[in-house]
Every structure is written in structure tokens, then in C-alpha cells.
Design a protein around this motif. Sequence first.
Motif, short mmCIF file in Angstrom:
data_model
loop_
_atom_site.label_atom_id
_atom_site.label_comp_id
_atom_site.label_asym_id
_atom_site.label_seq_id
_atom_site.Cartn_x
_atom_site.Cartn_y
_atom_site.Cartn_z
N ASP A 117 -21.65 -28.81 -32.18
CA ASP A 117 -20.26 -28.89 -31.74
C ASP A 117 -20.17 -28.40 -30.29
O ASP A 117 -21.10 -27.80 -29.76
N GLN A 118 -19.02 -28.69 -29.66
CA GLN A 118 -18.72 -28.21 -28.33
C GLN A 118 -17.38 -27.48 -28.35
O GLN A 118 -16.54 -27.74 -29.22
N GLU A 119 -17.20 -26.61 -27.38
CA GLU A 119 -15.88 -26.03 -27.16
C GLU A 119 -15.76 -25.65 -25.69
O GLU A 119 -16.76 -25.48 -25.00
N ALA A 120 -14.53 -25.54 -25.23
CA ALA A 120 -14.33 -25.23 -23.82
C ALA A 120 -12.93 -24.69 -23.59
O ALA A 120 -12.00 -24.95 -24.36
N VAL A 121 -12.78 -23.96 -22.51
CA VAL A 121 -11.48 -23.60 -21.95
C VAL A 121 -11.36 -24.40 -20.66
O VAL A 121 -12.22 -24.30 -19.78
N THR A 122 -10.30 -25.20 -20.54
CA THR A 122 -10.15 -26.12 -19.42
C THR A 122 -8.82 -25.89 -18.72
O THR A 122 -7.79 -25.71 -19.38
N ILE A 123 -8.85 -25.92 -17.40
CA ILE A 123 -7.66 -25.71 -16.59
C ILE A 123 -7.47 -26.91 -15.67
O ILE A 123 -8.41 -27.32 -14.98
#
Length: 246
Positions: free
Chosen positions: A46-52
Motif C-alpha cells: 500500500d501507499q500513503e502520503a500527506v500532500t499539500i
Amino acid sequence: MRRKGTRLLAAGLTGAALLSLTTAPAQAADPREATASPYAFIGTGDQEAVTIENQWWSVPEHISGRTPAHQGWSIHLSDEKLGAGLPRQDFRVRTGQTEPQIYANAQGFISIIDQNTADVPFLVVKLPARSVSCGDFVEVPVNRPRVFLRKRDGELHEATDPWQAENAEGVTSADSATDSTSYDVSAEVRPVTSAAQLTPYTPFAKYTGRRVVRASGFEIVLTQKDRSTSTSTTYRLLAGAVAASC
């Protein structure tokens, strides 16, 4: 796009021959936009991210917790309670994608904790500021990050060379919250210098194939080594990554 044809009558030729000329379709311009990711993680399933995007973001603490991408680890941004003993600093990210301002920058601390200890992470990276923009762009040299790894004594030790892989010791599994096996986890920090390094991560996949993309940041390659079986598993972590499509 539908191809347009122009039919011209060729003068001076017997029988009035017709020539068919076809114009090439115009190539649409790439969107002008910017993206910053304080972190993005690729696990085994899986992947995860915090994106702005198109905002300013400054936080004294952000905790991912244990997620499907890393069930045994937790990723922290600028969490001073972890006892890293480093100067206080919020994680700061800014992006603008409203013309004419197309830019992104990021800096801060990133830490990862496992199941073995609640107060000392096995990895802390102090990220120098990275910035990209459209317009009059000047490439900023990549400053060295500071990398700290937990050793057998349970303390953090700074790596002499942040660009060389070095082991954190006695780390529990990234993929399980119940596995008590102790692993060595090597951390290798790589500077991001091209969009191709970013596009495997979900927040930056949309930049694939664009003609002018400015990219920067850091990629941390984490290799979890099982001593008993001599097998290893690799995880990838983007830290303070920024991109602008110009």
C-alpha cells in the motif's frame, strides 16, 4: 484531436489536380501547478502520503499512526516529544499554483518509530529546505540532511555521511504490529533531482510525461534485514518532496 485538412487547387496543371495537405494537431500545454508532500511512503502492499497544494502548512506535530502501508511503524513530522534532542522546528510547507505564482517548498524533521520503544525513534532526518518554482528559476544546491539512527544502546547516533546507507539496530517489523522479531534497518538518503524519482508516488503520478517538471526533495530507502533468513524487504519514503509543472 480531429485532424483538419486543407484542400488547395494546384494552378497551371492540366486537369486541375487537387492536393490534400494535412496539418499536425496542436499539442496541448501541460497544466501549470505545484505539489508538495511532507512525506509519501511506499510499503509492501500500500501507499500513503500527506500532500499539500495551493496552501501554506505549518505544524508543530503530525503523527500518521500505524496504517495499512506500515502496520508496525508510525511516521512523525516535527514531533519534539520523541526525544530527538534537536532544535525545535515546525514542519513547514508552502505551495502556490495560482498564476503567476507556481512554486513549492518544504522543510522540517521527519521521524519513524517502531514497536520496541515509545520514546526514541529508530530514524530521524532533519531536512534542509527544498524549493522549486516556474519563471526565473535558479537551481539551489542540495544541502546535506542530518540523519540519526537508533543503535543497540537505545540512543540516537548521527550518521557521519547521510548519503551512505547505515543501520538502525533492533527495529521491529514495518508490516506487523505484533511481530516481535528484531531487525536491522538500513537507511540511505538520496537527493531527488528529477520528476522520474517522484512519479512512482501517488501524489506525483500526474506529472508523468510532462515536458517541464522541476523536482526536489529527498528519498529515503529503508531496507529491513532478517538475520535468520538472510532476506530483506525494501520500503521507500519521500521526505519534503516538491514539484512544479511549468
